[in-house]
Design a protein around this motif. Structure first.
Motif, short mmCIF file in Angstrom:
data_model
loop_
_atom_site.label_atom_id
_atom_site.label_comp_id
_atom_site.label_asym_id
_atom_site.label_seq_id
_atom_site.Cartn_x
_atom_site.Cartn_y
_atom_site.Cartn_z
N MET A 1 0.86 -1.20 0.00
CA MET A 1 0.00 0.00 0.00
C MET A 1 0.89 1.24 0.00
O MET A 1 1.84 1.35 0.75
CB MET A 1 -0.88 -0.01 1.24
N LEU A 2 0.59 2.17 -0.87
CA LEU A 2 1.40 3.36 -1.00
C LEU A 2 1.17 4.30 0.17
O LEU A 2 0.07 4.44 0.67
CB LEU A 2 1.07 4.05 -2.31
N MET A 3 2.23 4.94 0.61
CA MET A 3 2.12 5.83 1.75
C MET A 3 1.26 7.03 1.42
O MET A 3 1.26 7.52 0.32
CB MET A 3 3.51 6.32 2.16
N ARG A 4 0.52 7.49 2.42
CA ARG A 4 -0.44 8.54 2.18
C ARG A 4 -0.12 9.83 2.91
O ARG A 4 -0.47 10.91 2.47
CB ARG A 4 -1.84 8.08 2.59
N LEU A 5 0.50 9.72 4.07
CA LEU A 5 0.66 10.92 4.88
C LEU A 5 2.04 11.53 4.71
O LEU A 5 2.99 10.89 4.26
CB LEU A 5 0.39 10.58 6.35
N LEU A 6 2.18 12.76 5.07
CA LEU A 6 3.37 13.51 4.71
C LEU A 6 4.60 13.11 5.52
O LEU A 6 4.51 12.70 6.68
CB LEU A 6 3.09 15.01 4.89
N LEU A 7 5.77 13.29 4.87
CA LEU A 7 7.03 12.84 5.45
C LEU A 7 7.56 13.78 6.53
O LEU A 7 6.91 14.73 6.96
CB LEU A 7 8.05 12.69 4.32
N CYS A 8 8.81 13.50 6.87
CA CYS A 8 9.33 13.97 8.16
C CYS A 8 9.74 15.44 8.25
O CYS A 8 9.98 16.10 7.27
CB CYS A 8 10.53 13.11 8.52
N TRP A 9 9.85 15.91 9.49
CA TRP A 9 10.18 17.29 9.85
C TRP A 9 11.18 17.27 10.99
O TRP A 9 11.25 16.31 11.76
CB TRP A 9 8.92 18.00 10.31
N MET A 10 11.96 18.35 11.07
CA MET A 10 12.81 18.47 12.25
C MET A 10 13.02 19.94 12.56
O MET A 10 12.64 20.81 11.78
CB MET A 10 14.15 17.78 12.01
N MET A 11 13.65 20.22 13.71
CA MET A 11 13.95 21.59 14.08
C MET A 11 14.92 22.18 13.06
O MET A 11 15.51 21.47 12.26
CB MET A 11 14.57 21.61 15.48
N ALA A 12 15.08 23.49 13.10
CA ALA A 12 15.85 24.19 12.07
C ALA A 12 17.35 24.01 12.28
O ALA A 12 18.08 24.95 12.57
CB ALA A 12 15.50 25.67 12.06
N PRO A 256 12.85 29.56 1.88
CA PRO A 256 12.73 28.16 1.43
C PRO A 256 13.63 27.22 2.21
O PRO A 256 14.80 27.55 2.50
CB PRO A 256 13.14 28.23 -0.04
N THR A 257 13.09 26.08 2.58
CA THR A 257 13.86 25.03 3.24
C THR A 257 13.76 23.76 2.39
O THR A 257 13.19 23.78 1.29
CB THR A 257 13.34 24.76 4.66
N GLU A 258 14.28 22.67 2.91
CA GLU A 258 14.31 21.42 2.15
C GLU A 258 13.20 20.45 2.54
O GLU A 258 13.19 19.30 2.12
CB GLU A 258 15.68 20.76 2.33
N GLN A 259 12.25 20.95 3.33
CA GLN A 259 11.21 20.06 3.84
C GLN A 259 10.32 19.49 2.74
O GLN A 259 10.12 18.28 2.64
CB GLN A 259 10.34 20.78 4.87
N VAL A 260 9.75 20.37 1.91
CA VAL A 260 8.77 19.91 0.93
C VAL A 260 9.40 18.97 -0.08
O VAL A 260 8.81 17.96 -0.47
CB VAL A 260 8.10 21.11 0.24
N GLN A 261 10.62 19.27 -0.55
CA GLN A 261 11.27 18.38 -1.51
C GLN A 261 11.60 17.03 -0.89
O GLN A 261 11.59 16.00 -1.57
CB GLN A 261 12.55 19.02 -2.07
N THR A 262 11.87 17.02 0.40
CA THR A 262 12.10 15.75 1.09
C THR A 262 10.82 14.93 1.10
O THR A 262 10.83 13.73 0.78
CB THR A 262 12.58 16.01 2.52
N CYS A 263 9.73 15.56 1.45
CA CYS A 263 8.44 14.86 1.48
C CYS A 263 8.02 14.42 0.08
O CYS A 263 7.42 13.36 -0.10
CB CYS A 263 7.37 15.76 2.08
N ALA A 264 8.33 15.24 -0.91
CA ALA A 264 7.88 14.98 -2.28
C ALA A 264 8.48 13.71 -2.86
O ALA A 264 7.92 13.13 -3.79
CB ALA A 264 8.21 16.16 -3.17
N GLN A 265 9.60 13.27 -2.32
CA GLN A 265 10.21 12.03 -2.83
C GLN A 265 9.17 10.91 -2.90
O GLN A 265 9.13 10.15 -3.86
CB GLN A 265 11.38 11.60 -1.95
#
Length: 756
Positions: A1-12, A256-265
């Motif tokens: 089953m393909l993942m549905r919820l958004l990927l990870c986050w961390m402090m700056a 801009p940070t790298e969060q969205v591109q990380t999740c977009a993978q």
């Protein structure tokens, strides 16, 4: 089953030393537990942690206590043997056999199971466990794709259900596909079988080294800024502020940070290009080719149709433009919302009017009054898995009634019409800025029905700076085949645009041009800094290899080699090998091309394009018998693809076997249903045996395409056969309709041809 919820986050935390970034290694999630107890506990049991597991008593949710399920007249069983989990189901040969379950896949609302084969392939079986509670219909086995057959891509032993290619890059950490082209085998590896900490945060050895070696004299604040991590997963907007004239909070600044591109993978529909380039530090399109807003994935107005995994929808939204990132709403460790659903939107939409019944039009506290109900409608996939649309569209029944897209109002009020919904919204929101507002969906719909105004509408959409980049890029890609002046202007501007998605769309948009026009339009992008852009440009221009000068070939050579490397990486699929064959054919290396086409057929016999392309190569060599043999082989292996009987029909025409040709062309037209060209060619082939039937077939082509040229062709056929039976009356009807679409002299010439 393909993942549905958004990927990870961390402090700056930011990268502290480029040298460390180049030498960091994966250390595993266990290394994070001692310091990050709270985050690890939140991650335990989440969709990420359960993305994939070895099949054990703790990971398997399904009932394997000798359960059975009837499907297609066969009894399928789920049982245990010697402590392992097994299924008794039909294999590639449709014969029942026992298969050992090696891995689990996902957890809720369903769990899938995987079988590992001797050649390294890991395949998802077609039956899934409904893990919902019994009161919701759960705790049962069900077939995910009950209509599939062994010739379908998504039959469980075929490539569409192959974990190594389809799923592994997202469901495991530090995945290496390790496909061997020569042996057609896999030796896939990973550092963690599921989505661990480093799947999002990147390899953590530098972080471990830093926190264990940090100088105790450094200040705590300085240490918190330099922790040896390779990705900045913080939010892009650190402060949301009230601004005059806005009912929602606005970003004080967007960094801009790298969060969205990380999740977009993982949360995007895309094709993987390689497994080495960093898509987070560089461009996302250096490693993945993102799917644009295509008719296969989205409705004309951008609403989700097929599974899009969120990113393509998100990029359409105002949220993305305002700097919203995934963790503004989602906790990456639990994969749940950060606050209650009804409060998520209220973080920014602070005006009291948003919560009032005057805005929601429904009783407060009801499901219908939730923001998500109207602005993030759900679509259910895999029978029981609802996913929300993340483009946050404003309901537009005025649009839906014209371009035939779903609308949330009539989705609930199923006894009403879009016209009713539009009237109601007009009463409730008489000063709405959205109602009857120009929308890109009109251009996309016009293109889908081949409206004569579509090329210009797409050109204007592509150049509209108020629209998101993914919409503009998608408008460009839909221009494929168009060659008008406005198309040329849009393409000329697009290839120079700073948006990689707009440049990407221009490549397909230029496909209507031949040599040398396409070279003039696209060649500047052969040196594009983004891998997907320059390699797709190379693939588009490579077909003209034989017509190029030596300097042109030299300019093309490097990006074309990169394009070849991408196809080699994807040579475990028929499309990868067929693309390679197309390159070698264009370069005149016919023996290599034949081998790659044959290789595509061998590994994916149900992939029709490989047969069609190989047959066309043989045709170009005047080997008509070989071409026809390949097409007949293809129709036997893949009876559901209309391109094969169409190509076979043309082959029989060339061989002078008219009746066989007509039979196959008719089959192709009927199978393809909406393919106007197939009906047109079928009609032309019919003319000498049945002029009226030919006229009807070509009329079908016109009805499908709206193209006046098809209508003119119908009138021409009738004119040539004017003396036959009922043809005269049909000719009169045809020319009357044609006269509404073309200058009078065109009809006059047809009528003159009859008299002469």
């Amino acid at each position: 089953m393909l993942m549905r919820l958004l990927l990870c986050w961390m402090m700056a935390f930011v990268l502290f030393d480029p040298a460390i970034a180049q030498s960091v290694n994966y250390v595993g999630s266990e290394a994070c537990i001692d310091c990050h107890t709270q985050q690890v506990e939140a991650w335990r049991g989440s969709h990420h942690e359960m993305a994939m597991k070895h099949a054990t008593a703790t990971s398997v949710l399904g009932n394997f206590s000798d359960q059975s399920l009837q499907h297609d007249g066969k009894t399928n069983r789920f049982f245990t043997k010697d402590g392992d989990y097994w299924v008794h189901i039909a294999g590639a040969d449709q014969q029942l056999a026992d298969f050992k379950i090696s891995y689990t896949f996902g957890a809720y609302p369903l769990q899938q199971y995987m079988v590992e084969f001797a050649d390294g392939r890991i395949q998802l079986i077609p039956f899934a466990w409904d893990s919902r509670p019994p009161e919701q219909g759960g705790q049962r086995w069900f077939h995910l794709y009950p209509e599939t057959t062994p010739v379908d891509e998504f039959y469980w032993t075929n490539a569409g259900q192959n974990w190594n290619f389809m799923c592994a890059d997202c469901h495991s950490t530090n995945l290496k596909k390790n496909y061997d082209t020569k042996t057609n085998t896999y030796q896939s590896s990973w550092s963690e079988i599921n989505v661990g900490c480093e799947a999002c945060h990147g390899p953590a050895s530098g972080h471990i080294d830093y926190v264990t070696q940090v100088d105790a004299r450094e200040s705590a604040s300085h240490a918190s800024e330099r922790m040896g991590l390779v990705r900045d997963l913080s939010v892009s907007v650190k402060e949301w502020v009230a601004k005059q004239g806005h009912k929602t909070l606005q970003p004080a600044a967007i960094v801009p940070t790298e969060q969205v591109q990380t999740c977009a993978q993982c949360h995007s529909r895309r094709t993987q290009l390689n497994q080495t380039v960093d898509h987070v530090k560089g461009s996302f399109l250096d490693r993945y080719r993102l799917s644009l807003i295509t008719p296969e994935l989205y409705y004309h107005d951008g609403q989700i149709y097929d599974e899009d995994y969120v990113y393509g929808s998100f990029l359409q939204s105002r949220m993305a433009q305002k700097g919203v990132t995934c963790t503004n709403c989602h906790d990456p460790h639990t994969a749940k919302l950060t606050v209650a659903e009804e409060a998520v939107c209220g973080q920014c939409h602070v005006s009291p009017e948003y919560a009032s019944s005057e805005h929601t039009l429904h009783q407060p506290g009801t499901e219908a009054a939730k923001c998500t109900t109207c602005h993030m409608p759900e679509t259910t996939y895999m029978q029981i898995d609802p996913r929300r649309d993340h483009s946050w569209h404003v309901p537009r029944p005025d649009l839906s009634q014209h371009i035939k897209t779903p609308n949330v109002c009539t989705g609930c009020h199923q006894d009403k019409t879009n016209s009713w919904a539009d009237t109601e919204l007009g009463k409730r929101f008489p000063n709405s800025a959205y109602r009857y507002q120009q929308h890109f969906g009109v251009a996309f719909y016009a293109d889908s029905i081949n409206h004569q105004a579509a090329p210009d509408a797409l050109s204007y959409t592509a150049q509209d700076s108020s629209l998101s980049e993914i919409i503009r890029g998608s408008a460009l890609s839909r221009m494929a085949g168009n060659t008008g002046q406005n198309t040329l202007v849009a393409l000329a501007r697009a290839v120079k645009h700073n948006s990689e998605l707009i440049r990407l769309g221009a490549i397909e948009g230029a496909s209507g041009y031949g040599w040398p026009e396409r070279w003039q339009i696209l060649s500047p992008m052969l040196t594009d800094p983004v891998l997907a852009v320059r390699t797709e440009t190379a693939g588009s221009l490579g077909v003209f290899w034989q017509q190029m000068s030596l300097p042109q070939r030299e300019l093309l050579n490097q990006p074309l080699q990169e394009y070849i490397e991408i196809q080699m990486f994807n040579a475990d699929r028929g499309f990868g090998r067929t693309n390679l064959a197309n390159v070698y054919r264009a370069m005149g290396e016919m023996d290599k091309a034949v081998l790659w086409y044959q290789g595509a057929i061998e590994i994916e016999p149900y992939f029709a394009a490989s047969y069609v392309n190989l047959a066309d190569l043989y045709r170009s060599q005047n080997k008509e018998a070989l071409a026809l043999a390949v097409l007949l082989q293809g129709m036997n292996a893949q009876p559901n693809d209309s391109a094969l009987p169409y190509s076979a029909g043309l082959a029989y025409l060339r061989a002078g076997e008219k009746q066989q040709a007509i039979a196959f062309l008719k089959k192709a037209a009927v199978m393809a249903e909406g393919n106007s060209h197939y009906w047109y060619v079928y009609g032309l082939a019919l003319e000498k045996t049945d002029a009226l039937a030919a006229s009807k077939a070509i009329k079908t082509a016109f009805d499908l395409s709206g193209n006046p040229q098809h209508l003119y062709a119908q009138c021409e056929v009738l004119a040539r056969n004017y003396q036959l039976g009922e043809v005269a009356a049909a000719f009169e009807r045809c020319t009357q309709l044609l006269g509404k679409m073309v200058p009078p002299e065109v009809v006059s010439q047809l009528e003159a041809n009859i008299k002469s």
